[in-house]
Design a protein around this motif. Structure first.
Motif, mmCIF file in Angstrom:
data_model
loop_
_atom_site.group_PDB
_atom_site.id
_atom_site.type_symbol
_atom_site.label_atom_id
_atom_site.label_comp_id
_atom_site.label_asym_id
_atom_site.label_seq_id
_atom_site.Cartn_x
_atom_site.Cartn_y
_atom_site.Cartn_z
ATOM 1 N N THR A 115 0.846 -1.190 0.000
ATOM 2 C CA THR A 115 0.000 0.000 0.000
ATOM 3 C C THR A 115 0.880 1.238 0.000
ATOM 4 O O THR A 115 2.025 1.223 0.460
ATOM 5 N N GLY A 116 0.324 2.327 -0.494
ATOM 6 C CA GLY A 116 1.048 3.589 -0.540
ATOM 7 C C GLY A 116 1.039 4.280 0.804
ATOM 8 O O GLY A 116 0.573 3.742 1.819
ATOM 9 N N GLN A 117 1.539 5.499 0.846
ATOM 10 C CA GLN A 117 1.616 6.262 2.089
ATOM 11 C C GLN A 117 0.240 6.554 2.674
ATOM 12 O O GLN A 117 0.084 6.668 3.878
ATOM 13 N N ASN A 118 -0.759 6.665 1.818
ATOM 14 C CA ASN A 118 -2.115 6.944 2.294
ATOM 15 C C ASN A 118 -2.867 5.680 2.697
ATOM 16 O O ASN A 118 -4.040 5.745 3.049
ATOM 17 N N GLY A 119 -2.207 4.516 2.636
ATOM 18 C CA GLY A 119 -2.824 3.264 3.053
ATOM 19 C C GLY A 119 -3.638 2.572 1.981
ATOM 20 O O GLY A 119 -4.223 1.524 2.220
ATOM 21 N N GLU A 120 -3.680 3.128 0.786
ATOM 22 C CA GLU A 120 -4.439 2.511 -0.310
ATOM 23 C C GLU A 120 -3.496 1.750 -1.232
ATOM 24 O O GLU A 120 -2.335 2.102 -1.384
ATOM 25 N N GLU B 274 -1.854 0.659 -4.604
ATOM 26 C CA GLU B 274 -1.543 1.335 -5.850
ATOM 27 C C GLU B 274 -1.529 0.303 -6.970
ATOM 28 O O GLU B 274 -1.455 -0.899 -6.715
#
Length: 171
Positions: A38-43, A45
């Motif tokens: 997951t990316g920095q925002n938790g989603e 990619e």
């Protein structure tokens, strides 16, 4: 040397079928492939990978694939370049597919409830190649283990223990 790639993802739009001046079919589509993290925002990619198919495989993909369908693609990576209208050199990286498998049926997508862990649907799985040989052109998933023929499945023991002697183990 080796240049092989296997991708599993969802189509971002319907395939575009075109024909070269010589009459050879070519299809282009983009496959969205999730990353394993997951990316920095938790989603999660995804990478959006352009795929090209040729000849019979191109026509088959144009007929059966639609936006959102889960699809496996096997092929090779190709980098090409050209000069655009402004005189700049443009590089394009794409997958030239020689085998495409449809991993879910259109009924599962339209019905909205494809159960996880469900058996592979009976959908066309086509392989081509640059020769246009067509590969598999019948229905079914062309696996060694068919959904309708469980006699070949070595794991179909209904949860019963498997009798293996120590002599059968390779270590």
């Amino acid at each position: 040397m080796l240049n092989r790639i296997i991708l599993i993802g969802r189509l971002t739009r319907d395939p575009e079928l075109r024909y070269t001046p010589a009459g050879v079919a070519v299809t282009q589509f983009t496959l969205a492939v999730d990353r394993n993290f997951t990316g920095q925002n938790g989603e999660r990619e995804a990478d959006f990978i352009p795929v090209v198919t040729w000849r019979q495989l191109a026509e088959t993909c144009a007929n059966y694939l639609r936006k959102g369908r889960l699809t496996a693609v096997e092929g090779r990576i190709q980098v090409r370049n050209y000069e655009n209208n402004e005189g700049k050199r443009v590089y394009v990286t794409e997958v030239i597919a020689d085998n495409v498998r449809f991993l879910e049926s259109s009924q599962n997508r339209e019905g909205g409830s494809a159960a996880s862990g469900a058996a592979m649907p009976e959908e066309p799985a086509f392989g081509g190649g640059n020769s246009g040989g067509g590969g598999n052109s019948g229905r079914g998933n062309n696996n060694n283990f068919s959904r309708n023929n469980n006699t070949q499945d070595p794991f179909s023991g209904d949860g019963k223990p498997i009798d293996i002697s120590d002599d059968d183990l390779p270590f």
